[in-house]
Design a protein around this motif. Structure first.
Motif, PDB file in Angstrom:
ATOM      1  N   LEU A  28     -30.468  -2.484  14.712  1.00 44.77           N
ATOM      2  CA  LEU A  28     -30.837  -2.486  16.117  1.00 44.77           C
ATOM      3  C   LEU A  28     -31.839  -3.610  16.337  1.00 44.77           C
ATOM      4  O   LEU A  28     -32.961  -3.551  15.847  1.00 44.77           O
ATOM      5  N   GLN A  29     -31.427  -4.619  17.057  1.00 48.52           N
ATOM      6  CA  GLN A  29     -32.261  -5.796  17.291  1.00 48.52           C
ATOM      7  C   GLN A  29     -33.112  -5.585  18.548  1.00 48.52           C
ATOM      8  O   GLN A  29     -32.603  -5.258  19.612  1.00 48.52           O
ATOM      9  N   LEU A  31     -33.797   8.640  19.957  1.00 46.93           N
ATOM     10  CA  LEU A  31     -34.767   8.421  18.888  1.00 46.93           C
ATOM     11  C   LEU A  31     -34.067   7.828  17.671  1.00 46.93           C
ATOM     12  O   LEU A  31     -33.011   8.311  17.258  1.00 46.93           O
ATOM     13  N   VAL A  32     -34.658   6.773  17.102  1.00 47.28           N
ATOM     14  CA  VAL A  32     -34.088   6.143  15.921  1.00 47.28           C
ATOM     15  C   VAL A  32     -35.212   5.874  14.916  1.00 47.28           C
ATOM     16  O   VAL A  32     -36.397   5.842  15.271  1.00 47.28           O
ATOM     17  N   SER A  33     -34.842   5.657  13.662  1.00 47.42           N
ATOM     18  CA  SER A  33     -35.817   5.328  12.629  1.00 47.42           C
ATOM     19  C   SER A  33     -36.320   3.901  12.805  1.00 47.42           C
ATOM     20  O   SER A  33     -35.548   3.000  13.169  1.00 47.42           O
ATOM     21  N   GLN A  55     -42.448   7.438  12.285  1.00 46.09           N
ATOM     22  CA  GLN A  55     -41.191   7.360  11.536  1.00 46.09           C
ATOM     23  C   GLN A  55     -40.001   7.117  12.447  1.00 46.09           C
ATOM     24  O   GLN A  55     -39.034   6.455  12.058  1.00 46.09           O
ATOM     25  N   ILE A  56     -40.074   7.645  13.665  1.00 44.22           N
ATOM     26  CA  ILE A  56     -38.996   7.449  14.637  1.00 44.22           C
ATOM     27  C   ILE A  56     -39.602   6.930  15.936  1.00 44.22           C
ATOM     28  O   ILE A  56     -40.802   7.098  16.192  1.00 44.22           O
ATOM     29  N   ILE A  57     -38.761   6.320  16.748  1.00 46.61           N
ATOM     30  CA  ILE A  57     -39.238   5.667  17.964  1.00 46.61           C
ATOM     31  C   ILE A  57     -38.142   5.744  19.030  1.00 46.61           C
ATOM     32  O   ILE A  57     -36.953   5.659  18.700  1.00 46.61           O
ATOM     33  N   PRO A  58     -38.506   5.915  20.296  1.00 46.74           N
ATOM     34  CA  PRO A  58     -37.479   5.973  21.359  1.00 46.74           C
ATOM     35  C   PRO A  58     -36.978   4.580  21.727  1.00 46.74           C
ATOM     36  O   PRO A  58     -37.763   3.638  21.869  1.00 46.74           O
ATOM     37  N   VAL A  59     -35.675   4.446  21.875  1.00 44.24           N
ATOM     38  CA  VAL A  59     -35.084   3.161  22.254  1.00 44.24           C
ATOM     39  C   VAL A  59     -33.992   3.384  23.289  1.00 44.24           C
ATOM     40  O   VAL A  59     -33.468   4.494  23.429  1.00 44.24           O
ATOM     41  N   ARG A  60     -33.669   2.312  23.994  1.00 39.41           N
ATOM     42  CA  ARG A  60     -32.498   2.286  24.867  1.00 39.41           C
ATOM     43  C   ARG A  60     -31.557   1.221  24.327  1.00 39.41           C
ATOM     44  O   ARG A  60     -31.911   0.045  24.267  1.00 39.41           O
ATOM     45  N   GLU A 104     -42.784   3.975  27.173  1.00 39.28           N
ATOM     46  CA  GLU A 104     -41.580   3.254  27.574  1.00 39.28           C
ATOM     47  C   GLU A 104     -40.740   2.918  26.347  1.00 39.28           C
ATOM     48  O   GLU A 104     -41.206   2.229  25.436  1.00 39.28           O
ATOM     49  N   PRO A 105     -39.504   3.407  26.277  1.00 39.63           N
ATOM     50  CA  PRO A 105     -38.653   3.110  25.115  1.00 39.63           C
ATOM     51  C   PRO A 105     -38.414   1.609  24.949  1.00 39.63           C
ATOM     52  O   PRO A 105     -38.441   0.851  25.918  1.00 39.63           O
ATOM     53  N   LEU A 106     -38.187   1.189  23.721  1.00 36.23           N
ATOM     54  CA  LEU A 106     -37.839  -0.199  23.452  1.00 36.23           C
ATOM     55  C   LEU A 106     -36.414  -0.459  23.908  1.00 36.23           C
ATOM     56  O   LEU A 106     -35.571   0.448  23.893  1.00 36.23           O
TER      57      LEU A 106
END
Length: 289
Positions: free
Chosen positions: A54-55, A7-9, A72-77, A43-45
């Protein structure tokens, strides 16, 4: 590649520069927003680290929908990719979604083509397809094989990236067909601007044969604004003269909610009845004489 999601902002995320896909706030995006509000992101970005940011490589629509949903936060890979690898994954992750516009395909194929060329890594089974091919390997043929189309069609799509914004918009709207658009892509920017002005003034777009003719005129140095207007003002084969009526002028004569097609049907029926009455009157007058 590290595919462990974290999880990131949202503030840490930035879009991929000049990516070819349009991200508009439309009905589909609003539906995605509502889905995210109710169930979160399935599905994470896919992202990569670039200059302490983070691009986004895959997930621009999910990113915007998440912003609209006030997350505020979102899952990413987070993955480790160079520029070419990132461009190829970005293009491939969106190519098969529904309703991809001609302009999106054009810039997507161009981005992938340039990335593959820069890498110089094409599968060994893709070789020269015709005499005189410049490269030992054929990048357009490689993309065409993946997309189930021809190498020439890939080249034709890439040609479309030479169109100005106005002509590209008309292509996406269906006002200009694909084949004429390819011919028009050979015109210079100035020549395209002249054509766009004529299209807007005359409310007419070139047919394939007209686009070929304009391209030939440009090649021969005979392309002028007057000629463009003359060409567009010609009646195209099988073209019927159309009467244009603003639906706003007719709304007082129909029930609320009547569709344009229903209006046309009612107008035709009314004109038929009117014509019958006129013919009856004419027959009565003839009998009285």
């Amino acid at each position: 590649m590290n595919y462990n999601a974290e999880l990131v902002s949202l503030n840490e995320l930035v879009p991929f520069p000049n990516h070819p896909y349009k991200v508009d706030v439309n009905e589909d995006l609003r539906n995605l927003q509502h889905s995210i509000e109710e169930r979160g992101i399935d599905e994470p970005l896919i992202v990569r680290r670039v200059n302490e940011k983070l691009q986004i490589i895959s997930g621009h629509r999910r990113f915007l929908a998440s912003k609209l949903a006030n997350l505020q936060i979102i899952p990413v890979r987070i993955v480790d990719l160079d520029d070419d690898q990132a461009a190829i994954i970005l293009v491939d992750s969106n190519l098969h979604r529904r309703n991809v516009l001609h302009s999106e395909l054009a810039f997507a194929y161009k981005m992938k083509y340039e990335a593959l060329k820069h890498q110089g890594k094409i599968s060994d089974d893709i070789t020269s397809y015709q005499a005189g091919t410049k490269y030992k390997t054929d990048t357009a043929a490689y993309i065409a094989k993946q997309e189930g189309t021809s190498r020439m069609q890939i080249y034709r799509y890439i040609r479309l990236t030479n169109l100005n914004e106005g002509l590209l918009d008309y292509l996406d709207q269906g006002r200009i067909a694909f084949n004429p658009a390819v011919e028009l892509s050979y015109l210079s920017k100035r020549q395209q601007d002249i054509l766009l002005e004529a299209i807007n003034d005359l409310d007419a777009t070139p047919s394939f044969s007209q686009a070929q003719y304009l391209r030939q005129l440009a090649k021969e140095g005979k392309y002028t604004g007057d000629i463009v207007y003359d060409v567009l003002d010609e009646l195209k084969p099988n073209q019927k003269e159309k009467l244009k009526i603003d639906m706003e002028d007719l709304k007082d004569y129909f029930d609320r909610g009547t569709t344009p097609n229903e209006m046309i049907k009612i107008i035709k029926e009314s004109l038929s009845q009117y014509n019958s009455k006129q013919n009856s009157k004419k027959e009565e007058n003839d009998l009285e004489r």
